[in-house]
Design an enzyme around this catalytic site. Structure first.
Site, PDB file in Angstrom:
ATOM      1  N   HIS A 101      10.451   5.508   6.532  1.00  0.00           N
ATOM      2  CA  HIS A 101      10.583   3.967   6.411  1.00  0.00           C
ATOM      3  C   HIS A 101      11.724   3.491   6.986  1.00  0.00           C
ATOM      4  CE1 HIS A 101       6.979   4.010   3.807  1.00  0.00           C
ATOM      5  NE2 HIS A 101       7.802   4.394   2.553  1.00  0.00           N
ATOM      6  N   HIS A 175       6.762  -3.045   0.848  1.00  0.00           N
ATOM      7  CA  HIS A 175       6.490  -1.716  -0.302  1.00  0.00           C
ATOM      8  C   HIS A 175       6.569  -2.289  -1.579  1.00  0.00           C
ATOM      9  CE1 HIS A 175       6.886   2.554  -1.661  1.00  0.00           C
ATOM     10  NE2 HIS A 175       6.720   2.745  -0.458  1.00  0.00           N
ATOM     11  N   GLU A 309       0.312  -0.527   1.649  1.00  0.00           N
ATOM     12  CA  GLU A 309       1.180  -0.653   2.862  1.00  0.00           C
ATOM     13  C   GLU A 309       0.327  -0.675   3.752  1.00  0.00           C
ATOM     14  OE1 GLU A 309       4.170   2.889   2.579  1.00  0.00           O
ATOM     15  OE2 GLU A 309       3.176   3.058   0.415  1.00  0.00           O
TER      16      GLU A 309
END
Length: 343
Positions: A101, A175, A309
């Site tokens: 991420h 997220h 996502e």
């Protein structure tokens, strides 16, 4: 339509977008984090349908990425490295030996420049950031603009735009952990999910894509006609078990349905549909969420939310046949995801 701004501990601001029917979305300039989404149930009760911390200072660590804007690359990059033009690009490893991420200094830890806007039927925020060449190990100066818009149809529209002066990987997502039961009444076990996908990506023990695509037919990963998430929690499938008895997998969209995903909570009556021009998404069912976190409506626990996502696949950096995350110098990255709520 209405917009409220609140100071948080002197450093951050929280912007709350409110439409004419009372639905609201609250967003921090820190990390572009969505802290609350208030949506009516079948009886008109407005309740929060995303996970967020009780104490906002907990967002500084936010190892679960609650509500955060993720980049430069959402997901795991194997070995925290990739090849580009014959060179090995090394990134920060923050998930074992892998890069997750955007790394430890990803976009979830940036204070974004925010420009609020309002029209007759839309209220929104424009979030702007420049990620400089070498940030997190990534090449290129990248200019990013992300727009969060709420309209009177109870649609939350996320527009992602980026451009770079060097070829670089980029795939942005949000997220948020959704729980349509409202105010964390139940886990997401009984959420009924329909996905426009016939293939998902196989994971190894470190949750890294192996490079193999698996057809969903006859498995707990077949959401084409809809199924409850609990089917995967109790499944003996190795792929469910490797993810912690749940889902943390990338689904590739077929684009045969109007919406790529539809989620229904029978108890509250809430329905959320997702429409996107992204090629797929990771569905993560909070399999590793511990029970020590103090959230706005109570303590966290496993399966308390589900992330959708929408993104391209970082597996494309190491394997062929996956939706690419590469943005060429001078080209524009333009992606959109729309979350629509109804009962």
């Amino acid at each position: 339509m209405n917009l409220n701004i609140k100071e948080i501990s002197g450093e951050w601001k929280e912007y709350t977008l409110v439409n004419d029917s009372g639905m609201s979305v609250s967003v921090l300039d820190y990390g572009g984090i969505m802290t609350k989404i208030m949506v009516p149930d079948r009886n008109g009760n407005l309740e929060n349908v995303v996970l967020g911390y009780k104490d906002y200072l907990d967002y500084e660590s936010n190892s679960n990425y609650f509500g955060a804007l993720i980049g430069r690359v959402a997901g795991r990059i194997q070995g925290a490295s990739f090849e580009l033009d014959g060179k090995t690009i090394q990134l920060a490893a923050n998930n074992g030996n892998n890069h997750l991420h955007g790394g430890p200094s990803g976009f979830h830890r940036v204070i974004w420049d925010v420009k609020p806007f309002q029209t007759d039927d839309t209220v929104g925020l424009e979030l702007i950031h420049r990620s400089v060449d070498g940030a997190g190990g990534y090449p290129g100066n990248v200019d990013i603009t992300v727009t969060y818009s709420l309209n009177n149809k109870n649609q939350l529209i996320l527009n992602y735009m980026a451009s770079s002066d060097q070829t670089t990987p980029i795939t942005l997502t949000n997220h948020s952990y959704f729980n349509l039961s409202g105010n964390l009444t139940n886990t997401v076990q009984d959420h009924h999910v329909t996905l426009d996908s016939s293939q998902f990506v196989e994971l190894d023990n470190d949750l890294i894509p192996t490079g193999k695509l698996i057809h969903v037919a006859g498995s707990s990963f077949d959401f084409r006609s809809g199924r409850v998430l609990g089917d995967g929690f109790s499944s003996d499938s190795y792929q469910n078990k490797v993810a912690g008895s749940g889902y943390d997998h990338y689904f590739i969209f077929e684009n045969t349905m109007e919406n790529q995903a539809i989620i229904h909570d029978p108890a509250s009556g809430r329905v959320m549909s997702i429409k996107t021009n992204q090629p797929g998404m990771v569905m993560y069912t909070a399999n590793s969420l511990n029970e020590e976190l103090q959230l706005a409506e109570g303590s966290s626990r496993k399966y308390l939310g589900v992330c959708f996502e929408t993104q391209a696949s970082p597996a494309s950096l190491h394997h062929e046949g996956f939706p690419s995350v590469m943005l060429n110098a001078g080209e524009n990255y333009v992606k959109q995801t729309v979350f629509s709520f109804r009962v």
